[in-house]
Scaffold this motif. Structure first.
Motif, mmCIF file in Angstrom:
data_model
loop_
_atom_site.group_PDB
_atom_site.id
_atom_site.type_symbol
_atom_site.label_atom_id
_atom_site.label_comp_id
_atom_site.label_asym_id
_atom_site.label_seq_id
_atom_site.Cartn_x
_atom_site.Cartn_y
_atom_site.Cartn_z
ATOM 1 N N CYS A 86 8.586 1.310 -10.060
ATOM 2 C CA CYS A 86 8.495 -0.087 -9.626
ATOM 3 C C CYS A 86 9.779 -0.555 -8.954
ATOM 4 O O CYS A 86 9.740 -1.323 -7.985
ATOM 5 N N ASP A 87 10.933 -0.107 -9.461
ATOM 6 C CA ASP A 87 12.207 -0.527 -8.875
ATOM 7 C C ASP A 87 12.310 -0.079 -7.421
ATOM 8 O O ASP A 87 12.776 -0.828 -6.552
ATOM 9 N N ALA A 88 11.888 1.164 -7.138
ATOM 10 C CA ALA A 88 11.924 1.663 -5.764
ATOM 11 C C ALA A 88 11.001 0.850 -4.866
ATOM 12 O O ALA A 88 11.374 0.490 -3.741
ATOM 13 N N CYS A 89 9.811 0.557 -5.354
ATOM 14 C CA CYS A 89 8.866 -0.235 -4.574
ATOM 15 C C CYS A 89 9.434 -1.608 -4.260
ATOM 16 O O CYS A 89 9.334 -2.105 -3.124
ATOM 17 N N GLU A 90 10.044 -2.224 -5.260
ATOM 18 C CA GLU A 90 10.598 -3.562 -5.075
ATOM 19 C C GLU A 90 11.757 -3.544 -4.094
ATOM 20 O O GLU A 90 11.918 -4.461 -3.278
ATOM 21 N N LYS A 91 12.582 -2.508 -4.140
ATOM 22 C CA LYS A 91 13.730 -2.408 -3.236
ATOM 23 C C LYS A 91 13.276 -2.246 -1.787
ATOM 24 O O LYS A 91 13.861 -2.844 -0.872
ATOM 25 N N ILE A 92 12.257 -1.448 -1.566
ATOM 26 C CA ILE A 92 11.726 -1.257 -0.215
ATOM 27 C C ILE A 92 11.079 -2.535 0.296
ATOM 28 O O ILE A 92 11.171 -2.865 1.476
ATOM 29 N N GLY A 93 10.454 -3.264 -0.609
ATOM 30 C CA GLY A 93 9.807 -4.525 -0.257
ATOM 31 C C GLY A 93 8.325 -4.464 -0.532
ATOM 32 O O GLY A 93 7.612 -3.680 0.107
ATOM 33 N N PRO A 94 7.833 -5.226 -1.513
ATOM 34 C CA PRO A 94 6.424 -5.141 -1.906
ATOM 35 C C PRO A 94 5.442 -5.256 -0.748
ATOM 36 O O PRO A 94 4.412 -4.568 -0.728
ATOM 37 N N ASP A 95 5.755 -6.104 0.242
ATOM 38 C CA ASP A 95 4.836 -6.279 1.364
ATOM 39 C C ASP A 95 4.840 -5.078 2.302
ATOM 40 O O ASP A 95 3.995 -4.978 3.195
ATOM 41 N N ARG A 96 5.774 -4.131 2.075
ATOM 42 C CA ARG A 96 5.859 -2.955 2.953
ATOM 43 C C ARG A 96 5.454 -1.661 2.258
ATOM 44 O O ARG A 96 5.536 -0.584 2.864
ATOM 45 N N VAL A 97 4.993 -1.736 1.018
ATOM 46 C CA VAL A 97 4.730 -0.522 0.241
ATOM 47 C C VAL A 97 3.236 -0.261 0.085
ATOM 48 O O VAL A 97 2.469 -1.144 -0.307
ATOM 49 N N ILE A 98 2.850 0.997 0.383
ATOM 50 C CA ILE A 98 1.524 1.531 0.046
ATOM 51 C C ILE A 98 1.789 2.662 -0.940
ATOM 52 O O ILE A 98 2.346 3.690 -0.569
ATOM 53 N N ARG A 99 1.430 2.461 -2.207
ATOM 54 C CA ARG A 99 1.742 3.493 -3.206
ATOM 55 C C ARG A 99 0.506 4.313 -3.536
ATOM 56 O O ARG A 99 -0.566 3.770 -3.776
ATOM 57 N N ALA A 100 0.684 5.632 -3.538
ATOM 58 C CA ALA A 100 -0.435 6.543 -3.801
ATOM 59 C C ALA A 100 -0.680 6.726 -5.295
ATOM 60 O O ALA A 100 0.264 6.755 -6.102
ATOM 61 N N TYR A 119 2.028 -1.889 -11.153
ATOM 62 C CA TYR A 119 2.593 -1.901 -9.801
ATOM 63 C C TYR A 119 2.048 -3.033 -8.927
ATOM 64 O O TYR A 119 2.447 -3.167 -7.775
ATOM 65 N N ALA A 120 1.175 -3.833 -9.476
ATOM 66 C CA ALA A 120 0.463 -4.823 -8.660
ATOM 67 C C ALA A 120 1.406 -5.796 -7.960
ATOM 68 O O ALA A 120 1.138 -6.218 -6.825
ATOM 69 N N GLU A 121 2.511 -6.147 -8.602
ATOM 70 C CA GLU A 121 3.401 -7.152 -8.017
ATOM 71 C C GLU A 121 4.446 -6.557 -7.084
ATOM 72 O O GLU A 121 5.163 -7.308 -6.415
ATOM 73 N N VAL A 122 4.538 -5.222 -7.017
ATOM 74 C CA VAL A 122 5.586 -4.611 -6.182
ATOM 75 C C VAL A 122 4.995 -3.738 -5.068
ATOM 76 O O VAL A 122 5.737 -3.027 -4.392
ATOM 77 N N CYS A 123 3.689 -3.814 -4.875
ATOM 78 C CA CYS A 123 3.027 -3.035 -3.820
ATOM 79 C C CYS A 123 2.057 -3.929 -3.057
ATOM 80 O O CYS A 123 1.272 -4.658 -3.662
ATOM 81 N N GLY A 124 2.092 -3.840 -1.744
ATOM 82 C CA GLY A 124 1.138 -4.580 -0.939
ATOM 83 C C GLY A 124 -0.236 -3.935 -0.933
ATOM 84 O O GLY A 124 -1.254 -4.612 -0.868
ATOM 85 N N HIS A 125 -0.232 -2.588 -0.990
ATOM 86 C CA HIS A 125 -1.475 -1.821 -0.994
ATOM 87 C C HIS A 125 -1.326 -0.616 -1.910
ATOM 88 O O HIS A 125 -0.212 -0.128 -2.141
ATOM 89 N N PHE A 126 -2.459 -0.125 -2.393
ATOM 90 C CA PHE A 126 -2.524 1.160 -3.081
ATOM 91 C C PHE A 126 -3.279 2.140 -2.185
ATOM 92 O O PHE A 126 -3.968 1.744 -1.237
ATOM 93 N N LEU A 127 -3.148 3.424 -2.515
ATOM 94 C CA LEU A 127 -3.904 4.467 -1.838
ATOM 95 C C LEU A 127 -4.395 5.447 -2.890
ATOM 96 O O LEU A 127 -3.615 5.904 -3.729
#
Length: 208
Positions: A86-100, A119-127
């Motif tokens: 989650c920390d990595a996702c937040e650092k990159i920017g939740p609106d810019r993250v698609i996590r697999a 991860y819902a609050e730190v990812c814009g999309h899932f894959l």
């Protein structure tokens, strides 16, 4: 059903980039993983200016490395296949993250949903991808049936061996997005124009 977003991944050639833009693909993906036969040259990615959303696919890079590549290549989003926390996702920017996520690695769909909730609050999309963590472009498909009766709140893409042959089965689970790679190729990193057109023709028919 509503038309899903279409992402075509594993781009290595400008002619394929142009074809995707001409066909109305929404997002194009570039893989930054040396072990992949579709590994992209950052200079090539930086040279792509089509108006289509550019996504970088990352496996082993840290958040700082990902941000550096995103800035250099003018990427709009980072697709994370390395189990980033989650920390990595937040650092990159939740609106810019698609996590697999990999449904086959969970004992049940409910277990996967619990993991996704973290991860819902730190990812814009899932894959949702086939196979095991870190893999991709293998041509394997997810068991679509396991997705029939779950509700994922975060917008998500369905991946894993999608092609003109199984597209209808994938659409039956009503995914907000489709991520297509090996199923529209003639060789790794080389898109097959006929297969890609067949997919986009089927997607266009959804609105008719």
């Amino acid at each position: 059903m509503a038309r899903p977003l279409i992402k075509v991944c594993g781009m290595t050639r400008m002619e394929d980039v142009r074809l995707c833009a001409d066909l109305g693909v929404d997002l194009i993906g570039f893989i930054f993983h040396p072990a992949s036969p579709r590994n992209a040259d950052p200079d090539f990615v930086a040279s792509v200016h089509t108006g289509v959303t550019k996504v970088g696919v990352f496996v082993k890079q840290s958040a700082d490395e990902i941000i550096e590549i995103m800035d250099r290549c003018k990427l709009h989003a980072a697709q994370l296949h390395g189990g980033h926390d989650c920390d990595a996702c937040e650092k990159i920017g939740p609106d810019r993250v698609i996590r697999a996520f990999w449904p086959q690695t969970y004992p049940s769909p409910e277990a996967m949903l619990r993991d996704m909730e973290r991860y819902a609050e730190v990812c814009g999309h899932f894959l949702l991808d086939a196979g095991a963590k870190g893999q991709g472009g293998t041509g394997e498909s997810i068991d679509f049936a396991m997705l029939q009766h779950i509700e994922i709140q975060t917008p998500w893409f369905l991946a894993g061996g999608l092609s003109p042959h199984n597209l209808d089965a994938a659409l039956a689970v009503n995914p907000p997005g489709l991520d297509i790679n090996s199923g529209v190729e003639s060789a790794p990193g080389v898109k097959d124009a006929a297969k890609l057109r067949a997919v986009m023709d089927r997607i266009a028919a959804l609105g008719e």
